[in-house]
Design an enzyme around this catalytic site. Sequence first.
Site, PDB file in Angstrom:
ATOM      1  N   LYS A 166       0.834  -1.201   0.000  1.00  0.00           N
ATOM      2  CA  LYS A 166       0.000   0.000   0.000  1.00  0.00           C
ATOM      3  C   LYS A 166       0.867   1.249   0.000  1.00  0.00           C
ATOM      4  CE  LYS A 166      -4.365  -1.729   1.415  1.00  0.00           C
ATOM      5  NZ  LYS A 166      -5.013  -2.455   2.484  1.00  0.00           N
ATOM      6  N   LYS A 200      -8.319  -7.984 -14.203  1.00  0.00           N
ATOM      7  CA  LYS A 200      -9.149  -8.519 -13.124  1.00  0.00           C
ATOM      8  C   LYS A 200     -10.244  -7.498 -12.793  1.00  0.00           C
ATOM      9  CE  LYS A 200      -8.721  -9.311  -8.085  1.00  0.00           C
ATOM     10  NZ  LYS A 200      -9.519  -8.318  -7.447  1.00  0.00           N
ATOM     11  N   LYS A 204     -12.769  -2.896  -8.078  1.00  0.00           N
ATOM     12  CA  LYS A 204     -13.251  -1.513  -7.963  1.00  0.00           C
ATOM     13  C   LYS A 204     -12.109  -0.531  -8.170  1.00  0.00           C
ATOM     14  CE  LYS A 204     -13.400  -1.593  -2.897  1.00  0.00           C
ATOM     15  NZ  LYS A 204     -13.103  -3.027  -2.758  1.00  0.00           N
TER      16      LYS A 204
HETATM   17  P1  ADP Z   1     -11.805  -5.258  -5.291  1.00  0.00           P
HETATM   18  O1  ADP Z   1     -10.655  -5.860  -6.086  1.00  0.00           O
HETATM   19  O2  ADP Z   1     -12.937  -4.864  -6.172  1.00  0.00           O
HETATM   20  O3  ADP Z   1     -11.332  -4.142  -4.378  1.00  0.00           O
HETATM   21  P2  ADP Z   1     -11.859  -6.788  -2.891  1.00  0.00           P
HETATM   22  O4  ADP Z   1     -10.366  -6.833  -2.875  1.00  0.00           O
HETATM   23  O5  ADP Z   1     -12.570  -5.919  -1.906  1.00  0.00           O
HETATM   24  O6  ADP Z   1     -12.347  -6.406  -4.370  1.00  0.00           O
HETATM   25  O7  ADP Z   1     -12.375  -8.282  -2.794  1.00  0.00           O
HETATM   26  C1  ADP Z   1     -13.433  -8.722  -1.987  1.00  0.00           C
HETATM   27  C2  ADP Z   1     -13.621 -10.203  -2.274  1.00  0.00           C
HETATM   28  O8  ADP Z   1     -14.047 -10.424  -3.643  1.00  0.00           O
HETATM   29  C3  ADP Z   1     -12.346 -11.021  -2.119  1.00  0.00           C
HETATM   30  O9  ADP Z   1     -12.686 -12.264  -1.523  1.00  0.00           O
HETATM   31  C4  ADP Z   1     -11.851 -11.234  -3.534  1.00  0.00           C
HETATM   32  O10 ADP Z   1     -11.132 -12.446  -3.671  1.00  0.00           O
HETATM   33  C5  ADP Z   1     -13.159 -11.287  -4.338  1.00  0.00           C
HETATM   34  N1  ADP Z   1     -12.935 -10.742  -5.695  1.00  0.00           N
HETATM   35  C6  ADP Z   1     -12.658  -9.463  -5.996  1.00  0.00           C
HETATM   36  N2  ADP Z   1     -12.519  -9.292  -7.335  1.00  0.00           N
HETATM   37  C7  ADP Z   1     -12.723 -10.506  -7.904  1.00  0.00           C
HETATM   38  C8  ADP Z   1     -12.711 -11.000  -9.250  1.00  0.00           C
HETATM   39  N3  ADP Z   1     -12.479 -10.197 -10.283  1.00  0.00           N
HETATM   40  N4  ADP Z   1     -12.958 -12.313  -9.462  1.00  0.00           N
HETATM   41  C9  ADP Z   1     -13.203 -13.134  -8.425  1.00  0.00           C
HETATM   42  N5  ADP Z   1     -13.227 -12.738  -7.123  1.00  0.00           N
HETATM   43  C10 ADP Z   1     -12.990 -11.444  -6.844  1.00  0.00           C
END
Ligand code: ADP
Length: 322
Positions: A112, A191, A194
């Site tokens: 980070k 991927k 957000k």
């Molecule tokens: P983001 O990448 O949107 O910030 P988070 O890191 O908050 O998402 O992830 C929250 C949960 O959703 C985690 O368990 C993560 O493994 C799952 N997740 C996030 N993006 C994906 C994706 N593109 N495909 C599958 N699982 C995902």
Amino acid sequence: MRVLTGIQPSGTLHIGNYFGAMKPMIDMMNNTDNEIFCFIADYHALTSIRDPKQLRENITNTILDWVACGLDPDKITFYVQSDIPEVQELAWLLHTICPMGLLERGVAYRDKVENGVNAHSGLFNYPVLMAADILMVQADIVPVGKDQKQHIEIARDLAIKFNYEYGELFTLPEGKIEKSLATLPGIDGRKMSKSYKNTIPLFAEESVIKKQIMSIVTSSLGVDEKKDPDSCNVFALYKVFASEEEQATLAKKYTDGGMGYGEAKKILLEKVIKYFTPMWEKRKELIHQPDLIKNIRKSGVEKVRPFAQKVINQAKEKVGIL
Ligand code: ADP
Ligand code: TRP
């Protein structure tokens, strides 16, 4: 076995979150004899959200989203982290035995900071609070993504250290790393995340979802040309919604030629709408239940606090505060 999952209320959920985190958890809830604990990690979210109105809304929305997707607060123990103040008390006890080196080796913190996030001590100490979440409820198994593996190891190290210094108290947690889960691509092919602003939201107006699906990046092959389903983002998304037979039918349309990407996107859109409509409708109903959030939180407190109080009192006794 007691299984624990923590969810950060950190923003609008997308279909990657649904298939990567929510659906597996809800499936587990419906097919297990394990005892499932699931909580909203709102104190953790404070390490990245500074807007009180936004955080408050996120907490409520995350609860509504999960319940609309099938999480049943009567079947599992569902609670909000900040409703269990004993977690903070335990976090301090763990701070006092946590070697600096353990946190200095923290990959998430360094990542980070290298990515320009302003360092503060909450971010640095994040794993200790997470250890308190885990040890507070004596969790045996913690299913997490790869990025959280080190945090579980820190929790385990702190449990071992506490038990060694003060006498047996904490269950040693084990991380269960979900590697086989597909990573859903976003509309730009990276991927879905957000942070890349490439998501298809889980709960949004149909027009917003349509706009996102119609802007999925594809190759520039014309309608008549034969196409490769396996390298197509539209097909990758279609796969998680469709049966094998449906996948084979669409794959054939790709390889035969004669189908444009616009048509493939429309087929995907229809699937997405059909799949999520029951959840959208359920969410609309939930909004009209005025005491829902209050009741869910109250029931979480009733289930977790007596247990947490017992554990924290034992811990305080061991260290000499009680
Ligand atoms: P983001 O990448 O949107 O910030 P988070 O890191 O908050 O998402 O992830 C929250 C949960 O959703 C985690 O368990 C993560 O493994 C799952 N997740 C996030 N993006 C994906 C994706 N593109 N495909 C599958 N699982 C995902
Ligand atoms: N750090 C986790 C994440 O970002 C959320 C979390 C906080 C958690 N406390 C936890 C997960 C305890 C499992 C157990 O996804």
